[in-house]
Design a protein around this motif. Sequence first.
Motif, PDB file in Angstrom:
ATOM      1  N   GLY A   1       0.789  -1.228   0.000  1.00 63.53           N
ATOM      2  CA  GLY A   1       0.000   0.000   0.000  1.00 63.53           C
ATOM      3  C   GLY A   1       0.820   1.276   0.000  1.00 63.53           C
ATOM      4  N   ILE A   2       2.102   1.178   0.361  1.00 60.78           N
ATOM      5  CA  ILE A   2       2.935   2.381   0.467  1.00 60.78           C
ATOM      6  C   ILE A   2       3.306   2.945  -0.894  1.00 60.78           C
ATOM      7  N   PHE A   3       3.392   2.083  -1.899  1.00 54.80           N
ATOM      8  CA  PHE A   3       3.934   2.532  -3.185  1.00 54.80           C
ATOM      9  C   PHE A   3       3.097   3.620  -3.850  1.00 54.80           C
ATOM     10  N   LYS A   4       1.811   3.657  -3.564  1.00 53.75           N
ATOM     11  CA  LYS A   4       1.000   4.693  -4.196  1.00 53.75           C
ATOM     12  C   LYS A   4       1.329   6.083  -3.651  1.00 53.75           C
TER      13      LYS A   4
ATOM     14  N   SER B   1      -1.826   5.776 -11.898  1.00 55.44           N
ATOM     15  CA  SER B   1      -3.025   4.935 -11.871  1.00 55.44           C
ATOM     16  C   SER B   1      -2.667   3.503 -11.472  1.00 55.44           C
ATOM     17  N   LEU B   2      -1.543   2.994 -12.013  1.00 53.77           N
ATOM     18  CA  LEU B   2      -1.099   1.634 -11.678  1.00 53.77           C
ATOM     19  C   LEU B   2      -0.772   1.518 -10.195  1.00 53.77           C
ATOM     20  N   LEU B   3       0.006   2.465  -9.675  1.00 55.08           N
ATOM     21  CA  LEU B   3       0.408   2.402  -8.270  1.00 55.08           C
ATOM     22  C   LEU B   3      -0.793   2.528  -7.330  1.00 55.08           C
TER      23      LEU B   3
ATOM     24  N   SER C   1       4.848   2.936  11.573  1.00 59.74           N
ATOM     25  CA  SER C   1       6.084   3.364  12.230  1.00 59.74           C
ATOM     26  C   SER C   1       7.324   3.263  11.349  1.00 59.74           C
ATOM     27  N   ASP C   2       7.266   2.470  10.285  1.00 60.41           N
ATOM     28  CA  ASP C   2       8.467   2.215   9.483  1.00 60.41           C
ATOM     29  C   ASP C   2       8.440   2.810   8.077  1.00 60.41           C
ATOM     30  N   GLN C   3       7.302   3.325   7.644  1.00 59.00           N
ATOM     31  CA  GLN C   3       7.228   3.753   6.253  1.00 59.00           C
ATOM     32  C   GLN C   3       8.108   4.974   5.982  1.00 59.00           C
ATOM     33  N   GLU C   4       8.289   5.852   6.977  1.00 58.03           N
ATOM     34  CA  GLU C   4       9.143   7.019   6.766  1.00 58.03           C
ATOM     35  C   GLU C   4      10.570   6.587   6.440  1.00 58.03           C
ATOM     36  N   ARG C   5      11.062   5.609   7.189  1.00 54.29           N
ATOM     37  CA  ARG C   5      12.409   5.097   6.948  1.00 54.29           C
ATOM     38  C   ARG C   5      12.509   4.465   5.566  1.00 54.29           C
ATOM     39  N   PHE C   6      11.549   3.614   5.227  1.00 58.42           N
ATOM     40  CA  PHE C   6      11.578   2.936   3.931  1.00 58.42           C
ATOM     41  C   PHE C   6      11.493   3.923   2.766  1.00 58.42           C
ATOM     42  N   LEU C   7      10.565   4.871   2.840  1.00 60.92           N
ATOM     43  CA  LEU C   7      10.385   5.813   1.737  1.00 60.92           C
ATOM     44  C   LEU C   7      11.601   6.717   1.570  1.00 60.92           C
ATOM     45  N   ASN C   8      12.234   7.105   2.674  1.00 55.92           N
ATOM     46  CA  ASN C   8      13.457   7.906   2.567  1.00 55.92           C
ATOM     47  C   ASN C   8      14.585   7.104   1.933  1.00 55.92           C
ATOM     48  N   ASP C   9      14.707   5.834   2.327  1.00 59.68           N
ATOM     49  CA  ASP C   9      15.734   4.979   1.712  1.00 59.68           C
ATOM     50  C   ASP C   9      15.470   4.801   0.223  1.00 59.68           C
TER      51      ASP C   9
END
Length: 652
Positions: free
Chosen positions: A90-93, A158-160, A288-296
Amino acid sequence: MCPYMQFIEGGRRFQCGFCNCVTEVPPNYFQHLDHTGKRVDCYDRPELSMGSYDFMTTVDYCKNNKFPQPPAFIFLIDVSYNAVKNGTVGIFKQENPDVESNIRVGFVTYNKVLHFYNVKASLAQPQMMVVSDVADMFVPLLDGFLVSVSESRVVIESLLDQIPEMFADTRETETVFGPVIQAGLEALKAADCAGKLFVFHSSLPIAEAPGKLKNREDKKLVGTDKEKTLFQPQVSFYNTLAKECVAQGCCVDLFLFPNQYVDVATLGVVPTSTGGSIYKYTYFQAPSDQERFLNDLRRDVQKQVGFDAVMRVRTSTGIRATDFFGAFYMSNTTDVELAGLDCDKTVTVEFRHDDKLSEETGALMQCAVLYTSCSGQRRLRIHNMAVNCCSQLADLYRNCETDTIINFFAKYAYRSVLSSPTKNVRDSLVNQCAQILACYRKNCASPSSAGQLILPECMKLLPVYLNCVLKSDVLQPGADVSLDDRAYLRQLVSTMDVAESHVFFYPHLLPLQKLDVESMALPMAVRDSEERLSRGGVYLLENGLNIFLWVGVSAQQELLQNIFGTPAFSQIDPNMTSLPALDNPFSKRLREIIESVRAQRSRYMKLMVVKQEDKLELIFKHFLVEDKSNSGGASYVDFLCHMHKEIRQLLS
């Protein structure tokens, strides 16, 4: 004449750094000299005035005598049940790839089968094509798979948006992995270009397919002669696949989101061999972890990178390059091949002194890297370096670099665990260090009592840093350290530069109660030991992968109010991952420091707040590296005594 020829002394000849052909210089090459003998165009030509420079190559330096296409980025997203459940799908969008305009992108989702997407700009909606025959991977479409982000942005968005909805109700728990990389590789081959695969994966690939793995997690092997097998890949499939990727200039970056064992030692073979990166988010939870993942992810997509690279190191007479450490592939003893080479990667080279060196002329080293830029240009980057030589051991010890020695020792040891028991590796490190210090004591130090420990000025910190390497999770793990974490750290350290490895093995510990908000300077770091912590203080600790804010149980109310917005220790929320933006100078300066530290590191560090005497304090104390560790690692004082004993034995 090619501009990247090396001048051969004693004549008007140049030798090519890659094909070794020799060219005679034109007769007028030396005619434009000033009165000192220096060329008048010296500062107009980078190779005459700079130690590092790039050349644009001719077509002769390109594959098949053809200029390369711009590289492509392909995103391969795990949509199995585990990936949907932990929130990664769900984060990729929220994140559209922001890449250079001439880099094309493509998208694949997968579980037991692979789904390719046509995102051509002319389409109203993206189109999916499914490949279920994972044993014989192929790309079902060419036109519309790799597209320009700027032209197809609407279709990509649209895909994401649709991907999380399409797989929201999936019950497919099994995944493949080998065919995923094969798919990306085949797509780059079809497009006749180099590129990078961004693979987002969540579980052990147990589905029936090439590269299928089994769970071999067995902690009973830790500390035995068979422990080395845990660091080795369990199948040869990925070694062969990595070789094919390097030949195409296909770099692989792997983002892992495991809730249990995934065999990082095996899955990491392709990223490590192609010059790629591995990111690991254990027990990932989106809130709690999406900020870290998206920044990376954002940094990984945007950072400087070259593709399809070949590196060669040359030296003057007397020294030679004998070994290489890092994320690359070598098919012979001289050429370091990198499908991708980015700004976060370091290649460590070991040189051997095997002939006479001149103190007058010193020693010369050259590193030449032939690569393709993100814009599709074939370039040659040259680094030239001259170093001084000395004939006296005392001069050598006076100018040594302890941080560099530790960086090398760590990489040497972490590679050695592939072939030797960890105890033998630790003993070897201690012996090497003792030999270095005993040699100094015997040949350079003033006569003194045998009971006195004498260290070179530049090596006073060698024992404390070496002890950190010895009791690191790779060489001496605690009971709670997973096999995957050990494999991950082993691969990570292999590409670290000196500054990164320094803070990784000996974390920075800053006493924030001494922070001067009027100054841009940081408070003086204190030693990594529990006895240095004050119950009335607040400390920031970071090691490049983790950042902690430790709060003493008796911390001043004003300090707590400035940082957390509450004067009470009991009201501090230990689950917070970011500090509140409070309207006071201390809060602003502290948040600036945290952001500044994060910006210096290659991985985004998630903030963890640790309250004294809380359960999280056990994790925090693991990084107080001067203390005795739970796994039996010696304290700094005890290790210093042990080193002294080893040195005395060598001298007796």
